[in-house]
Design a protein around this motif. Structure first.
Motif, PDB file in Angstrom:
ATOM      1  N   THR A  59      28.628  79.560  45.631  1.00 57.22           N
ATOM      2  CA  THR A  59      27.796  79.750  46.806  1.00 57.22           C
ATOM      3  C   THR A  59      28.495  80.699  47.777  1.00 57.22           C
ATOM      4  O   THR A  59      29.633  81.089  47.579  1.00 57.22           O
ATOM      5  CB  THR A  59      27.534  78.406  47.530  1.00 57.22           C
ATOM      6  N   LYS A  82      34.045  72.916  54.756  1.00 59.60           N
ATOM      7  CA  LYS A  82      33.063  73.769  54.089  1.00 59.60           C
ATOM      8  C   LYS A  82      31.990  74.119  55.105  1.00 59.60           C
ATOM      9  O   LYS A  82      31.395  73.226  55.711  1.00 59.60           O
ATOM     10  CB  LYS A  82      32.441  73.036  52.897  1.00 59.60           C
ATOM     11  N   MET A  88      21.920  73.756  52.966  1.00 59.69           N
ATOM     12  CA  MET A  88      22.842  73.499  51.858  1.00 59.69           C
ATOM     13  C   MET A  88      23.816  72.365  52.194  1.00 59.69           C
ATOM     14  O   MET A  88      24.081  71.495  51.376  1.00 59.69           O
ATOM     15  CB  MET A  88      23.616  74.768  51.498  1.00 59.69           C
ATOM     16  N   ILE A  89      24.340  72.379  53.397  1.00 56.32           N
ATOM     17  CA  ILE A  89      25.311  71.352  53.814  1.00 56.32           C
ATOM     18  C   ILE A  89      24.650  69.977  53.889  1.00 56.32           C
ATOM     19  O   ILE A  89      25.197  68.981  53.398  1.00 56.32           O
ATOM     20  CB  ILE A  89      25.953  71.738  55.163  1.00 56.32           C
ATOM     21  N   ASP A  91      21.988  68.972  52.335  1.00 51.53           N
ATOM     22  CA  ASP A  91      21.645  68.571  50.971  1.00 51.53           C
ATOM     23  C   ASP A  91      22.889  68.072  50.231  1.00 51.53           C
ATOM     24  O   ASP A  91      22.845  67.064  49.532  1.00 51.53           O
ATOM     25  CB  ASP A  91      21.004  69.739  50.226  1.00 51.53           C
ATOM     26  N   GLU A  92      24.015  68.760  50.399  1.00 48.80           N
ATOM     27  CA  GLU A  92      25.256  68.334  49.748  1.00 48.80           C
ATOM     28  C   GLU A  92      25.700  66.961  50.244  1.00 48.80           C
ATOM     29  O   GLU A  92      26.116  66.108  49.456  1.00 48.80           O
ATOM     30  CB  GLU A  92      26.363  69.356  49.997  1.00 48.80           C
ATOM     31  N   ARG A  95      23.393  64.310  48.701  1.00 52.65           N
ATOM     32  CA  ARG A  95      23.690  64.104  47.274  1.00 52.65           C
ATOM     33  C   ARG A  95      25.025  63.376  47.090  1.00 52.65           C
ATOM     34  O   ARG A  95      25.173  62.558  46.192  1.00 52.65           O
ATOM     35  CB  ARG A  95      23.708  65.435  46.534  1.00 52.65           C
ATOM     36  N   TYR A  96      25.991  63.679  47.945  1.00 52.65           N
ATOM     37  CA  TYR A  96      27.270  62.978  47.883  1.00 52.65           C
ATOM     38  C   TYR A  96      27.053  61.484  48.107  1.00 52.65           C
ATOM     39  O   TYR A  96      27.557  60.649  47.359  1.00 52.65           O
ATOM     40  CB  TYR A  96      28.234  63.549  48.927  1.00 52.65           C
ATOM     41  N   TYR A 128      36.083  67.395  54.243  1.00 53.45           N
ATOM     42  CA  TYR A 128      36.545  66.578  53.123  1.00 53.45           C
ATOM     43  C   TYR A 128      38.035  66.270  53.284  1.00 53.45           C
ATOM     44  O   TYR A 128      38.773  67.075  53.839  1.00 53.45           O
ATOM     45  CB  TYR A 128      36.393  67.339  51.788  1.00 53.45           C
TER      46      TYR A 128
END
Length: 193
Positions: A59, A82, A88-89, A91-92, A95-96, A128
């Motif tokens: 990405t 990140k 995108m963030i 969504d990530e 999903r995490y 993270y």
């Protein structure tokens, strides 16, 4: 409350306390919206040091190793940050929480906070935990592959024993529904009635 605090009109412009950002790596420059996300993400610290940028990935995200520094000069543990588009963030992060969090081995990187967003740009950021190698330095897989004679053996010895049980050795059936997955990933180009 004093009279001034009760009567002062709120401003629509968001302000952020100044947090000094030190770039440990020469030549690294970030646009102002990314700096705003960093300052918001590390609210409460007097300074942060961007130790280096991690490269690779698929990405356009900016991935940094950042060390937060307290007002008394004490450094906290480095983290991986990140920064990417808010969609995108977010969504990530979702999903995490849904798919990854409960299946991670104990010594793996984890999300530290909820996503950090901005009202003034389309950027957002995630923080993270930073898991360093034996030499305690930041290293991405591309760099690790250059230093190892047998990458496959390293992956089998270092990753498979920890991630195998919950990720690769799963033995429950899964029915892959093509239309659901591909409609989400690839929007239709042509619809016939």
């Amino acid at each position: 409350l004093s009279g001034d605090a009760r009567t002062k009109a709120s401003s629509s412009k968001q302000t952020q306390p100044y947090i000094k950002i030190d770039f440990g790596q020469d030549g690294l420059a970030l646009p102002e919206p990314a700096l705003f996300i960093l300052r918001r993400m590390f609210y409460g610290y007097s300074q942060i040091r961007v130790d280096r940028r991690l490269t690779g990935g698929y990405t356009s995200a900016v991935i940094l190793v950042v060390t937060p520094i307290q007002a008394d000069g004490m450094e906290d543990a480095a983290v991986v940050v990140k920064i990417d588009s808010a969609d995108m963030i977010l969504d990530e992060a979702q999903r995490y929480e849904t798919h990854v969090k409960s299946s991670l081995p104990p010594l793996t990187a984890r999300l530290e906070d909820k996503p950090t967003t901005s009202e003034t740009s389309d950027l957002a950021g995630l923080k993270y935990t930073f898991i360093a190698g034996m030499n305690r330095s930041a290293q991405d897989l591309r760099e690790a592959a250059q230093d190892l004679d047998n990458l496959g053996e390293w992956l089998r010895r270092e990753l498979y024993p920890y991630f195998g049980k919950t990720w690769w050795k799963q033995n429950r059936p899964y029915r892959f529904q093509v239309w659901t997955e591909y409609d989400w990933l690839l929007p239709p180009l042509l619809t016939l009635d």
